[in-house]
Design an enzyme around this catalytic site. Sequence first.
Site, mmCIF file in Angstrom:
data_model
loop_
_atom_site.group_PDB
_atom_site.id
_atom_site.type_symbol
_atom_site.label_atom_id
_atom_site.label_comp_id
_atom_site.label_asym_id
_atom_site.label_seq_id
_atom_site.Cartn_x
_atom_site.Cartn_y
_atom_site.Cartn_z
ATOM 1 N N LYS A 250 0.875 -1.183 0.000
ATOM 2 C CA LYS A 250 0.000 0.000 0.000
ATOM 3 C C LYS A 250 0.915 1.237 0.000
ATOM 4 C CE LYS A 250 -4.376 1.473 1.968
ATOM 5 N NZ LYS A 250 -5.505 1.075 2.840
ATOM 6 N N GLU A 336 -19.808 -5.279 9.240
ATOM 7 C CA GLU A 336 -20.797 -4.553 10.035
ATOM 8 C C GLU A 336 -21.919 -5.473 10.518
ATOM 9 O OE1 GLU A 336 -19.583 -3.496 7.125
ATOM 10 O OE2 GLU A 336 -18.574 -1.620 7.612
ATOM 11 N N ARG A 364 -25.610 -1.644 6.076
ATOM 12 C CA ARG A 364 -25.307 -3.026 5.699
ATOM 13 C C ARG A 364 -25.804 -4.019 6.758
ATOM 14 N NH1 ARG A 364 -19.995 -4.371 2.412
ATOM 15 N NH2 ARG A 364 -21.295 -3.497 0.759
HETATM 16 C C1 TPP Z 1 -19.046 -1.563 4.019
HETATM 17 C C2 TPP Z 1 -17.825 -0.692 4.201
HETATM 18 N N1 TPP Z 1 -17.255 -0.619 5.422
HETATM 19 C C3 TPP Z 1 -16.162 0.153 5.617
HETATM 20 C C4 TPP Z 1 -15.614 0.865 4.580
HETATM 21 C C5 TPP Z 1 -14.427 1.772 4.824
HETATM 22 N N2 TPP Z 1 -13.252 1.339 4.063
HETATM 23 C C6 TPP Z 1 -12.906 1.879 2.917
HETATM 24 S S1 TPP Z 1 -11.513 1.231 2.286
HETATM 25 C C7 TPP Z 1 -11.350 0.193 3.612
HETATM 26 C C8 TPP Z 1 -10.199 -0.746 3.712
HETATM 27 C C9 TPP Z 1 -10.117 -1.575 2.464
HETATM 28 O O1 TPP Z 1 -8.996 -2.418 2.572
HETATM 29 P P1 TPP Z 1 -8.577 -3.233 1.279
HETATM 30 O O2 TPP Z 1 -9.780 -3.815 0.654
HETATM 31 O O3 TPP Z 1 -7.511 -4.154 1.697
HETATM 32 O O4 TPP Z 1 -8.031 -2.141 0.275
HETATM 33 P P2 TPP Z 1 -6.666 -1.299 0.367
HETATM 34 O O5 TPP Z 1 -7.047 0.028 0.946
HETATM 35 O O6 TPP Z 1 -5.717 -2.075 1.209
HETATM 36 O O7 TPP Z 1 -6.200 -1.190 -1.067
HETATM 37 C C10 TPP Z 1 -12.390 0.366 4.491
HETATM 38 C C11 TPP Z 1 -12.550 -0.385 5.763
HETATM 39 C C12 TPP Z 1 -16.256 0.771 3.323
HETATM 40 N N3 TPP Z 1 -15.795 1.469 2.268
HETATM 41 N N4 TPP Z 1 -17.334 -0.022 3.165
#
Ligand code: TPP
Length: 625
Positions: A250, A336, A364
Amino acid sequence: MLDRIRSTQDLRSLEHLELVRLADELRAETLKVVSETGGHLGSSLGVIELTIAIHAVFDTPHDKLLWDVGHQCYPHKILTGRRERMSSLRKKGGISGFTRRSESPYDPFGAAHSSTSISAGLGFSVGFDLAGEEGHVVCVIGDGAMSAGMAFEALNNAGSLGRRLIVILNDNDMSISPSTGALARHLSRIRQITDAPEAAATGRHNLFQNFGLRYVGPIDGHDLHTLLPLLRSLKEADPGPILLHAVTRKGAGYHHAEAAPDKFHGVNPFDILSGTQVKTPAKAPVYTKVFANALIAEARRDKRIIGITAAMAAGTGIDLFQKEFPDRCFDVGIAEQHAVTFAAGLAASGMKPFCAIYSSFLQRAYDQIVHDVALQNLPVRFAIDRAGLVGADGPTHAGAFDIGYLANLPNFTVMAASDEAELVHMVSTAAAHDSGPIAFRYPRGEGTGISLPAEGQALQIGRGRIVESGRHVALLSFGTRLAECLSARRMLADYGISVTVADARFAKPLDTALIAELFANHELLLTVEEGATGGFGALVLHYLAQKGMLDGRTRIRTLTLPDHFIAQASPEDMYDEARLTARHIAGQVRGVLAPHVSEVINGHTRARGGHQDATPQVHRAEDRG
Ligand SMILES: Cc1ncc(C[n+]2csc(CCOP(=O)(O)OP(=O)(O)O)c2C)c(N)n1
Ligand SMILES: CC(=O)[C@@H](O)[C@H](O)COP(=O)(O)O
Ligand SMILES: [Mg+2]
């Protein structure tokens, strides 16, 4: 090289080494754009090579490329005809920070809430088959997003359907904060295979293969020499679901982001050299911090208090709670639904769980709220952050619906803080409220600057408060539009219109005495809320109708968010579009009263219950009880 790319067709004509050079240019461009606009930097930098390789091998936009969450889509947007517009990223009238169907044919599916890509991708795959069309579907999903139940629902179905589908797991071992859960451990074990070939045998039957997907990897997701031939071979493989496990970093290629991937997940504009973000000096504490400190204060007094987050520890302030109470804090991952029912189990066991979840993400978990919490009347506490309009994240993250979807549930108590002092009291109220589920909502960003109480005082359930008294019109606010109502009151005074401003505090149970008094003693009652129609105002109308009070002698209007999604902009601009600012509130009052304003002001209005001059004798501002 980037200047030569007008469409992905141009990209497909580049030689291998030209693609490698393109990656450097695309990374530099992404970094430059986000340093000026702010946004989701780390995840976008992490998929530079993946983005190029996918568009170089697959025939997008005919072949469908879905980005899970979509926060990593900036390089994709630069390569798919939106390069010139990237300076408008996440701004009013500008490019969205997530994929959007309305923005480009290269965005076959909108995103922003996580873990939807495999489900939607499978839909496109079956769609190709049923249409008798040849086509590929590629879903890029992060390790964080893969931790959500919905992703496993989709894998389960994909593995059994056996349709052509390529899932690229973009594994950087980060969610927003470090990944949590057994899946993170499983992935780390699989990743070790690359370092220890003898371990390969044990890694043979990993989770994904057991779901019926062909597993390929783990591979270096930044190495185009590996990615390009491999994707070409996967494109020609026999139909069936495939999971390619790409290991990435990342923030790759930008040392500040690689060193602090959590800090560089979502950034303000920043100085590239130093990595220092531009931060406007805070005028008041942010609501999230006020919530966290209030919860910590309550938890010091009550060891049954538990903090729960669904992968948003920093965003909700639960990370502060975790520092002091590591044993009473749980980050369940992007889950969630699980978070809510986990909290219900804790409540059933006598604990006091505080589920801190953004309003839009809480959507959700609605059945868990109804079926596991409300129906069983379990005392789960919901700390609903990002209530109302949030700004740059736009409509997907707007906390627009929680008032309606919670206040219609039996057993629920639903509150909204009108300022940060009220938020402190609401945390105490929730901590003390053990007779059923209770929710309190508060917005993203800074408070009003009001001084905070030394200690929270539990509010009397179902009691609102008069903040300013008047005679002609009553503004009954639910939430932080209270400040706008007070400004509107000052504007209306210039027209001789005297306004009472009240803070409802509760959408359920309603303060019916306050509502009845306001309605009986004013020409016009206006309710104001940072939520969609069908919330607080609707409940007030329902109460008045049930009591037979809607007799036409007093006028009533309910001001809510409009019945359309509001595109990203600053919160101020979004509330302006929603017509929920002081000038709109004042304008609405003057519009309704216009034909009668002189009678109203001179007190010669229709025969009424003789209370013309009485200031409503209900709860006073100092009445916290
Ligand atoms: C249902 C939901 N819960 C929480 C989030 C907040 N959120 C956005 S990106 C993220 C982390 C995503 O991690 P990953 O899929 O590994 O992607 P990366 O940022 O590592 O590329 C979260 C928790 C969201 N977008 N949707
Ligand atoms: C992509 C995503 O869903 C999160 O990163 C979200 O943008 C965080 O929102 P806040 O910036 O309000 O914490
Ligand atoms: Mg990740």
